[in-house]
Design a protein around this motif. Structure first.
Motif, PDB file in Angstrom:
ATOM      1  N   ARG A   9       0.837  -1.208   0.000  1.00  9.73           N
ATOM      2  CA  ARG A   9       0.000   0.000   0.000  1.00  9.73           C
ATOM      3  C   ARG A   9       0.869   1.255   0.000  1.00  9.73           C
ATOM      4  O   ARG A   9       0.596   2.217  -0.734  1.00  9.73           O
ATOM      5  CB  ARG A   9      -0.924   0.005   1.228  1.00  9.73           C
ATOM      6  N   PHE A  10       1.917   1.263   0.819  1.00  8.81           N
ATOM      7  CA  PHE A  10       2.796   2.422   0.893  1.00  8.81           C
ATOM      8  C   PHE A  10       3.590   2.579  -0.404  1.00  8.81           C
ATOM      9  O   PHE A  10       3.704   3.684  -0.952  1.00  8.81           O
ATOM     10  CB  PHE A  10       3.734   2.285   2.087  1.00  8.81           C
ATOM     11  N   ALA A  11       4.136   1.467  -0.910  1.00  6.79           N
ATOM     12  CA  ALA A  11       4.909   1.516  -2.147  1.00  6.79           C
ATOM     13  C   ALA A  11       4.038   1.955  -3.327  1.00  6.79           C
ATOM     14  O   ALA A  11       4.480   2.744  -4.181  1.00  6.79           O
ATOM     15  CB  ALA A  11       5.530   0.153  -2.429  1.00  6.79           C
ATOM     16  N   LEU A  15       3.476   5.716  -3.195  1.00  7.55           N
ATOM     17  CA  LEU A  15       4.655   6.431  -3.687  1.00  7.55           C
ATOM     18  C   LEU A  15       4.784   6.311  -5.202  1.00  7.55           C
ATOM     19  O   LEU A  15       5.129   7.276  -5.894  1.00  7.55           O
ATOM     20  CB  LEU A  15       5.916   5.888  -3.018  1.00  7.55           C
ATOM     21  N   HIS A  16       4.480   5.116  -5.717  1.00  5.11           N
ATOM     22  CA  HIS A  16       4.531   4.904  -7.167  1.00  5.11           C
ATOM     23  C   HIS A  16       3.551   5.826  -7.872  1.00  5.11           C
ATOM     24  O   HIS A  16       3.856   6.394  -8.935  1.00  5.11           O
ATOM     25  CB  HIS A  16       4.215   3.442  -7.481  1.00  5.11           C
ATOM     26  N   GLY A  17       2.367   5.992  -7.289  1.00 10.05           N
ATOM     27  CA  GLY A  17       1.370   6.877  -7.872  1.00 10.05           C
ATOM     28  C   GLY A  17       1.792   8.339  -7.857  1.00 10.05           C
ATOM     29  O   GLY A  17       1.336   9.133  -8.684  1.00 10.05           O
ATOM     30  N   LYS A  18       2.666   8.680  -6.927  1.00  7.52           N
ATOM     31  CA  LYS A  18       3.187  10.047  -6.838  1.00  7.52           C
ATOM     32  C   LYS A  18       4.385  10.266  -7.763  1.00  7.52           C
ATOM     33  O   LYS A  18       4.942  11.365  -7.818  1.00  7.52           O
ATOM     34  CB  LYS A  18       3.603  10.361  -5.402  1.00  7.52           C
ATOM     35  N   GLY A  19       4.780   9.201  -8.467  1.00  9.33           N
ATOM     36  CA  GLY A  19       5.891   9.326  -9.386  1.00  9.33           C
ATOM     37  C   GLY A  19       7.261   9.256  -8.744  1.00  9.33           C
ATOM     38  O   GLY A  19       8.263   9.638  -9.362  1.00  9.33           O
ATOM     39  N   VAL A  20       7.328   8.759  -7.513  1.00 12.31           N
ATOM     40  CA  VAL A  20       8.620   8.642  -6.833  1.00 12.31           C
ATOM     41  C   VAL A  20       9.425   7.513  -7.475  1.00 12.31           C
ATOM     42  O   VAL A  20       8.932   6.387  -7.568  1.00 12.31           O
ATOM     43  CB  VAL A  20       8.423   8.367  -5.330  1.00 12.31           C
ATOM     44  N   HIS A  71       4.465  -6.241  -6.952  1.00 14.22           N
ATOM     45  CA  HIS A  71       5.007  -5.086  -7.662  1.00 14.22           C
ATOM     46  C   HIS A  71       4.211  -3.842  -7.267  1.00 14.22           C
ATOM     47  O   HIS A  71       2.978  -3.875  -7.207  1.00 14.22           O
ATOM     48  CB  HIS A  71       4.925  -5.309  -9.170  1.00 14.22           C
ATOM     49  N   PRO A  72       4.888  -2.728  -6.997  1.00 18.15           N
ATOM     50  CA  PRO A  72       4.170  -1.519  -6.558  1.00 18.15           C
ATOM     51  C   PRO A  72       3.210  -0.953  -7.591  1.00 18.15           C
ATOM     52  O   PRO A  72       2.302  -0.186  -7.234  1.00 18.15           O
ATOM     53  CB  PRO A  72       5.304  -0.527  -6.243  1.00 18.15           C
ATOM     54  N   ALA A  73       3.380  -1.322  -8.861  1.00 22.29           N
ATOM     55  CA  ALA A  73       2.469  -0.820  -9.893  1.00 22.29           C
ATOM     56  C   ALA A  73       1.183  -1.626  -9.992  1.00 22.29           C
ATOM     57  O   ALA A  73       0.224  -1.190 -10.646  1.00 22.29           O
ATOM     58  CB  ALA A  73       3.173  -0.807 -11.246  1.00 22.29           C
ATOM     59  N   ALA A  74       1.129  -2.792  -9.372  1.00 23.60           N
ATOM     60  CA  ALA A  74      -0.099  -3.597  -9.400  1.00 23.60           C
ATOM     61  C   ALA A  74      -1.246  -2.829  -8.747  1.00 23.60           C
ATOM     62  O   ALA A  74      -1.027  -1.986  -7.868  1.00 23.60           O
ATOM     63  CB  ALA A  74       0.136  -4.918  -8.685  1.00 23.60           C
ATOM     64  N   LYS A  75      -2.464  -3.133  -9.187  1.00 23.89           N
ATOM     65  CA  LYS A  75      -3.649  -2.462  -8.633  1.00 23.89           C
ATOM     66  C   LYS A  75      -4.458  -3.465  -7.819  1.00 23.89           C
ATOM     67  O   LYS A  75      -4.920  -4.473  -8.363  1.00 23.89           O
ATOM     68  CB  LYS A  75      -4.496  -1.882  -9.760  1.00 23.89           C
ATOM     69  N   ILE A  76      -4.606  -3.177  -6.527  1.00 17.98           N
ATOM     70  CA  ILE A  76      -5.264  -4.119  -5.617  1.00 17.98           C
ATOM     71  C   ILE A  76      -6.372  -3.397  -4.864  1.00 17.98           C
ATOM     72  O   ILE A  76      -6.150  -2.330  -4.280  1.00 17.98           O
ATOM     73  CB  ILE A  76      -4.254  -4.729  -4.622  1.00 17.98           C
ATOM     74  N   GLY A  77      -7.570  -3.989  -4.863  1.00 15.94           N
ATOM     75  CA  GLY A  77      -8.722  -3.395  -4.197  1.00 15.94           C
ATOM     76  C   GLY A  77      -8.685  -3.560  -2.688  1.00 15.94           C
ATOM     77  O   GLY A  77      -7.685  -3.990  -2.103  1.00 15.94           O
ATOM     78  N   THR A  78      -9.792  -3.248  -2.054  1.00 15.70           N
ATOM     79  CA  THR A  78      -9.878  -3.279  -0.597  1.00 15.70           C
ATOM     80  C   THR A  78     -10.178  -4.693  -0.088  1.00 15.70           C
ATOM     81  O   THR A  78     -10.604  -5.566  -0.835  1.00 15.70           O
ATOM     82  CB  THR A  78     -10.980  -2.334  -0.106  1.00 15.70           C
TER      83      THR A  78
END
Length: 214
Positions: A39-41, A44-49, A69-76
């Protein structure tokens, strides 16, 4: 993000009868640790870090045995039970309230670019050791049997097992001649060897007992 993390924590209690306290889950559940790091990674990935999100995912992999992978999209409400050996690829997408057991791979099938990892709908359950490969879609409420290898899209409300996986139940109706027996998952390679062995036996009988000349 914090609301999502609370839902992930609640998912542990909803789906694991062994969970007895929040402190126990927070301190000892590797699956929850991996999701927390993701979730944290991902944020940060979404912020372009650059670099840092990937470094976090690799540290979490070393710590938990789970690679997301931090780019994966995972729901709740995401829950990884036990978790060791779970791999979730870069373009994987996972819906809400999904459960993965240990050894699950959401991977690609080669070096193709673009959407190369699977998409899972809501309320999907993936059994231990199952592999879901390629940019395929798994519908809502699908159950995937342990050690299955899923290479084709699966419609909603289905159950699949086997190597390669096949549908044995859909929309609550069992497919004719299908079974959901995890201890006897079909093995096409073993079946082919058995057929070859039977052919050899028949050939040996013919050689040992040739037909009499007419």
């Amino acid at each position: 993000m914090f609301k999502t993390i609370r839902q992930d924590l609640q998912a542990v209690f909803d789906r694991d009868p062994a969970a007895t306290s929040t402190l126990e889950v927070v301190l000892t559940y590797a699956g929850f640790h991996a999701v927390l790091a993701y979730r944290f990674a991902h944020w940060l990935h979404g912020k372009g870090v650059p670099f840092v999100p990937r470094a976090i995912s690799q540290f979490a992999r070393w710590l938990t045995g789970i690679e997301i992978h931090p780019a994966a999209k995972i729901g709740t409400g995401f829950f990884i039970d036990h978790g060791m050996g779970v791999v979730i690829g870069e373009t994987a997408e996972i819906g809400d309230y999904v459960t993965l057991f240990q050894g699950v791979t959401l991977g690609g099938t080669g070096k193709e670019r673009g959407k190369r990892h699977p998409t899972l709908g809501n309320h999907v359950v993936v059994g231990a050791g199952a592999k879901i490969l390629g940019g395929i879609k798994i519908g809502d409420n699908v159950k995937i049997g342990a050690n299955s290898v899923v290479l084709k899209s699966v419609p909603p409300n289905s159950t699949v097992i086997g190597v390669p996986a096949r549908i044995i139940k859909t929309e609550g109706e069992r497919v004719p001649d299908a079974t959901m027996d995890h201890t006897n998952i079909p093995d096409p390679i073993a079946d082919r060897f058995a057929a070859l062995e039977q052919e050899l036996i028949e050939l040996r009988k013919k050689l040992e007992n040739p037909p009499s000349p007419s």
